[in-house]
Every structure is written in structure tokens, then in C-alpha cells.
Design an enzyme around this catalytic site. Structure first.
Site, short mmCIF file in Angstrom:
data_model
loop_
_atom_site.label_atom_id
_atom_site.label_comp_id
_atom_site.label_asym_id
_atom_site.label_seq_id
_atom_site.Cartn_x
_atom_site.Cartn_y
_atom_site.Cartn_z
CE LYS A 89 -6.72 27.56 -4.30
NZ LYS A 89 -7.57 26.36 -4.47
CE LYS A 113 0.27 22.82 3.20
NZ LYS A 113 -0.11 21.60 2.47
CE LYS A 125 -6.79 19.03 2.12
NZ LYS A 125 -5.54 19.36 1.44
CG ASP A 165 -5.41 16.22 -0.22
OD1 ASP A 165 -4.41 16.92 -0.04
OD2 ASP A 165 -5.62 15.18 0.46
CG ASN A 239 -0.21 15.71 -8.30
OD1 ASN A 239 0.20 16.52 -7.48
ND2 ASN A 239 -0.24 15.98 -9.59
P1 NDP Z 1 -2.80 10.98 -4.74
O1 NDP Z 1 -4.17 10.50 -4.47
O2 NDP Z 1 -2.45 11.41 -6.12
O3 NDP Z 1 -1.71 9.90 -4.28
C1 NDP Z 1 -1.64 9.46 -2.97
C2 NDP Z 1 -0.59 8.39 -2.89
O4 NDP Z 1 -0.41 7.99 -1.52
C3 NDP Z 1 -0.96 7.13 -3.64
O5 NDP Z 1 0.21 6.49 -4.05
C4 NDP Z 1 -1.68 6.31 -2.56
O6 NDP Z 1 -1.68 4.92 -2.84
C5 NDP Z 1 -0.84 6.62 -1.34
N1 NDP Z 1 -1.66 6.55 -0.13
C6 NDP Z 1 -2.75 7.29 0.18
N2 NDP Z 1 -3.26 6.94 1.36
C7 NDP Z 1 -2.47 5.95 1.81
C8 NDP Z 1 -2.46 5.18 2.99
N3 NDP Z 1 -3.38 5.38 3.96
N4 NDP Z 1 -1.47 4.26 3.13
C9 NDP Z 1 -0.52 4.08 2.16
N5 NDP Z 1 -0.49 4.79 1.02
C10 NDP Z 1 -1.44 5.71 0.85
O7 NDP Z 1 -2.55 12.18 -3.70
P2 NDP Z 1 -1.47 13.32 -3.75
O8 NDP Z 1 -0.22 12.84 -4.37
O9 NDP Z 1 -2.12 14.52 -4.28
O10 NDP Z 1 -1.26 13.60 -2.18
C11 NDP Z 1 -0.24 12.92 -1.42
C12 NDP Z 1 0.03 13.72 -0.15
O11 NDP Z 1 0.46 15.05 -0.51
C13 NDP Z 1 -1.17 13.91 0.77
O12 NDP Z 1 -0.72 13.96 2.11
C14 NDP Z 1 -1.69 15.30 0.37
O13 NDP Z 1 -2.44 15.90 1.39
C15 NDP Z 1 -0.36 16.01 0.15
N6 NDP Z 1 -0.43 17.21 -0.68
C16 NDP Z 1 -0.90 17.17 -1.95
C17 NDP Z 1 -0.91 18.32 -2.72
C18 NDP Z 1 -1.31 18.30 -4.15
O14 NDP Z 1 -1.11 19.33 -4.83
N7 NDP Z 1 -1.83 17.22 -4.69
C19 NDP Z 1 -0.49 19.62 -2.16
C20 NDP Z 1 0.09 19.53 -0.83
C21 NDP Z 1 0.08 18.37 -0.13
P3 NDP Z 1 -2.98 4.24 -3.48
O15 NDP Z 1 -3.11 4.86 -4.84
O16 NDP Z 1 -2.71 2.79 -3.51
O17 NDP Z 1 -4.11 4.61 -2.57
#
Ligand code: NDP
Length: 450
Positions: A89, A113, A125, A165, A239
């Protein structure tokens, strides 16, 4: 700690240039010494070598046709890391920075996790270096269909259940699910993060952000503190960040920052949640447009970051929620947070803090919730989606949210009790790493050498 150096040297040899993966492994292994010294069985069964080698790594070509009729090629990944505790998962990431080292670090973290949640799920992943930004819906659909043309043969509701993700939300999950159904003829819970009308779970969208705030509340409660009335900083605006902001308001805190890959917003009166959702969930706009709605806020583009460091971490706050991406918070950022009085870090993102930053948080003795514990609410709620799919029912939002609340509290108690058991109360890095490693390792020993 010779075994850590030996393991990293071996990983360097067998999988060169995967720096994020070495970083994640080093952080975990460095915590395990007290456990390995207490119980020789983990060395006897060579669990470390077995744990850092994924059970299966699938890489494949994803060819698709863009709107101009040109053939494009991306690389697809699915790393099925460990199935000792249940079916694989973990999410799929679509971002141009994706390569083997990123997927491997995320998969390794996911195994531990998932173990912490107390639910029966193994870790995996996947993803691609495909960039959904700037692509039309039809291009994203053709990419997702091509990706699934290979992936479908490796997944299933009791085999491997991918989710979202970075870059993968309900739209991408929809296209992936549609193609899986077309290829197999089966409507089943093979992906999570689905829309509500075709098998999704209430509360899944909110789960990771809400969970990171619940985790902060539990850390603070042990010190007689709350988030009520406090100023908080949040990074990211996807998200996880959006629903962290939402929950912070619900518990009476004021989130004053968000960021994206082009810059950061500081709004001292509090980030406007409706504007944030409009920009990011509806329009897909850059955060610079936030100023059109709220000219009193300030926006700093990445090109103006002093010394290349995000000024977000220098905004005085009580608690910080890194929710964008890996290694977004370094030692200098940690120093600035501590200097300005921050006493709580709850990581919504995976591995957002560098080793140097983590060392500072631990030395300062503040509440520090590492990602594999603090952001586990997302995958835990994905497992609740699987449970609803398997029994063909749908729970209410309140039912899902209350289970999420209990799971986050279980994770906090497990990590903090394990830290105490090994003589380092409050060290949730050590507590989370030992508790999760022990659970997976014991199951691997029970299941023999496979
Ligand atoms: P999203 O794609 O919804 O959002 C990612 C956010 O981070 C956006 O604001 C994006 O900006 C920014 N971002 C991504 N890459 C970069 C970068 N290299 N430099 C600067 N800003 C960046 O992803 P999520 O919110 O789902 O995920 C965010 C984090 O949380 C990740 O590390 C993910 O692995 C982790 N996570 C997510 C889960 C989930 O349920 N969604 C669960 C557990 C962990 P922009 O839009 O401009 O690219």
C-alpha cells in the site's frame, strides 16, 4: 555505528546515486542501536539487509501521445517494498523530479509508516517523471491509461493498492481506475483516493492534513499545551497543506503562511482558506494570484528567497507544519524556527527535514513529529476506504474522522511509549523508528526467509 556505514556503502554499490534513499535509511538505522543491542535476533536473521532491499521493483516505459500528435515517453515505477504486514500500500507520485532514489525512499518510509498505523498493510510506492502541470485533461488521461496498461498486471485489492501523492489527485485516480476496470473487467477496491460516488471514502481528502494537526495536539497535550490561539506556519499548498490549514482554524489556531514551487505567501491576519481552495483546487493557479484577493498579504517569489532559503521558516510561530516536499527545511531553517520560539513541528510531508534540522529539533527538546508518524493519517484512511470497499458499505464522515483521531492517538502513544522504553522520552524519531521496525521485523522472522 559500523552497521549503518556498511549498509549505506552496500546500497551505494548496488543502487548508485540514490541519495534520498540513503538519507532515509541512515535516519532509521541510526535509531536502532538500542534495539539491536537488546535483542540479537534481528542481526541473527539479517533483518536489516532484508529490510533495505525491496521485495520487487518494477520499472516500465510509459508511451503516450500529446495534443500535437507527438509521441512522448516517460518512465514508470512501482516498488513493492515489503508485504510482511499485509498487501502493498502506498501512493503514486507524478513529478519531474521522480527517479528511482525518490520512489525507493518513499517506499521504505511507507513500510514503517504503515506498520505504525496498527493496520494490516505492507508498503510500496510508485510514480513517474511525468509532469501533469500544463498538460490538458486529455493528455493526463492518455498518460494515466498508458501507465495502467503496465501497472494493472501487478496490482489488485489483496495484492497492491496504489493511491495518490504529489501530482496525483482524484482526477488521476479516476483515469487510472477507469483503465484498470477496462483491462480487467472488475470493479473493485484496487486504488484509494477514489471519488465518493464510485467507491471513495468520506474524510480521505482531509485525512493527512487533519491527522498532522491531531498528532501535534497529542504531542502538545503531554506538555500541557494546545494550539488554540497560536500562530502556525504551513508550507506547501496542495492536498496536505490545505487540510492542515482547515483543521488549524477548526482548533482555534491561525495559519499565516503557505507556499508552492514558485513562492510563498505570508498573511499575518491568517491564510484565507476559501481563496486557497479556489486557487489550488479549482483554478490550479500560482500562489502569486493570492494577492489579487488579499493585497494586504505579502508574496515572495522563489527567485527572491534570501540565500535560496524559504523565508517561511523565519516567520515567528508556535508550531510549524512542513507539508510540501522532501528536504524543504534545513539546519539554518530549523535554527530560525527555534530562535523565534517555535516549540512544535508536525511533518505533513515525507522527509521534509534534513538530518541537520532533525538534530537541532531533538537537541532543543521541542515536540518533533517525524513524517512517518505525523502524516500517517492519509494511508490509515486509505485502509479505511479499502475496508468499506471490501464490505460494500460507506461510513459517515464523523465515523471516519473519529477512527482517524483514534489512529493518530495510537501512533503517538506507540512512538512515545517506545521512546520511553528505550530511555529517550520525547524522542519520537527513535520511538517511531524502533516501534515500526520491530513490528515489521518480527513478522518477517515469523514468515521465514522469503
Ligand atoms: P500535492 O501535489 O497536492 O501538493 C504538493 C505541494 O508541494 C504543492 O503546493 C507543490 O507546489 C509543492 N511542491 C511539490 N514539489 C515541490 C518542490 N520540489 N519544491 C517546492 N514546492 C513543491 O501533494 P500532497 O499535498 O499530496 O503531498 C505533499 C507532501 O505530503 C509530499 O511529501 C507527500 O509525499 C506527502 N504526503 C501526502 C499524503 C497524501 O495523502 N496526499 C500522505 C502522506 C504524505 P506546486 O503546486 O507549485 O508544484
Amino acid at each position: 555505528m559500523q552497521y549503518v556505514a556498511d549498509t549505506i556503502a552496500k546500497l551505494n554499490r548496488t543502487g548508485p546515486a540514490q541519495i534520498e534513499y540513503y538519507q532515509a535509511v541512515e535516519e532509521v538505522l541510526s535509531s536502532l542501536t538500542p534495539l539491536l543491542e537488546r535483542d540479537p535476533k534481528y542481526r541473527k536473521h539479517n533483518i536489516i539487509d532484508r529490510m533495505v532491499e525491496p521485495e520487487r521493483q518494477i520499472t516500465f516505459r510509459v508511451a503516450w501521445i500529446d495534443d500535437q500528435g507527438n509521441v512522448q515517453v516517460n518512465k514508470g515505477y512501482r516498488i513493492e517494498f515489503n508485504s510482511a504486514l499485509g498487501p502493498y500500500k502506498g501512493g503514486l507520485r507524478l513529478h519531474p523530479s521522480v527517479y528511482g532514489g525518490i520512489i525507493k525512499f518513499l517506499g521504505f518510509e511507507q513500510v514503517l509508516k504503515n506498520a505504525l498505523t496498527g493496520l494490516a498493510i505492507g508498503g510500496a510506492k510508485g510514480g513517474s517523471d511525468f509532469d501533469p502541470k500544463g498538460k490538458s485533461n486529455n493528455e493526463v488521461m492518455r498518460f494515466c491509461q498508458s501507465f495502467m496498461n503496465e501497472l494493472y498486471r501487478h496490482i489488485g485489492p489483496t495484492i497492491d493498492i496504489p493511491a495518490g501523492d504529489i501530482g496525483v489527485g482524484a482526477r488521476e485516480i479516476g483515469y487510472l481506475f477507469g483503465q484498470y476496470k477496462r483491462l480487467t473487467g472488475r470493479f473493485e477496491g484496487v486504488l484509494t483516493g477514489k471519488k465518493l460516488s464510485w467507491g471513495g471514502s468520506l474524510g480521505r481528502t482531509e485525512a493527512t492534513g487533519y491527522g498532522a494537526v491531531y498528532f501535534a495536539q497529542d504531542m502538545l497535550a503531554d506538555r500541557g499545551e494546545t494550539l488554540e490561539g497560536k500562530t502556525c506556519v504551513v508550507s506547501g499548498s496542495g492536498n496536505v497543506a490545505i487540510y492542515t490549514v482547515e483543521k488549524l482554524y477548526q482548533v482555534g489556531a491561525t495559519p499565516v503562511t503557505v507556499s508552492d514551487s514558485s513562492g510563498m505567501i505570508h498573511h499575518p491576519q491568517g491564510i484565507n482558506l476559501a481563496t486557497l481552495k479556489l486557487l489550488k483546487e479549482v483554478e490550479g493557479a500560482s500562489l502569486s494570484s493570492y494577492l489579487v484577493h488579499h493585497p494586504e498579504a505579502s508574496y515572495t517569489p522563489v527567485s527572491a528567497y534570501p540565500d535560496g532559503r524559504n523565508p517561511l521558516w523565519s516567520v515567528p510561530c508556535f508550531a510549524a507544519f512542513p507539508s510540501a516536499t522532501q528536504n524543504e527545511l534545513n539546519a539554518a531553517d530549523a535554527e530560525a524556527l527555534l530562535h523565534n520560539g517555535c516549540i512544535c513541528i508536525s511533518e505533513g510531508a515525507n522527509m521534509p527535514s534534513t538530518h541537520g534540522a532533525i538534530a537541532q529539533f531533538l537537541a532543543a527538546g521541542i515536540c518533533y513529529g517525524p513524517g512517518k508518524a505525523a502524516n500517517a493519517g492519509g494511508v490509515a484512511t486509505s485502509q479505511l476506504e479499502m475496508a468499506q470497499n471490501a464490505s460494500m458499505v460507506q461510513w459517515t464522515f464523523e465515523e471516519v474522522d473519529s477512527r482517524l483521531r483514534n489512529i493518530m492517538n495510537h501512533i503517538y502513544r506507540t512512538a512515545s511509549e517506545t521512546a520511553r522504553e528505550f530511555g529517550q522520552p520525547g524522542n519520537l524519531v527513535l520511538g517511531a523508528n524502533i516501534a515500526s521496525f520491530r513490528k515489521v521485523a518480527d513478522a518477517m522472522i515469523d514468515q521465514g526467509v522469503v
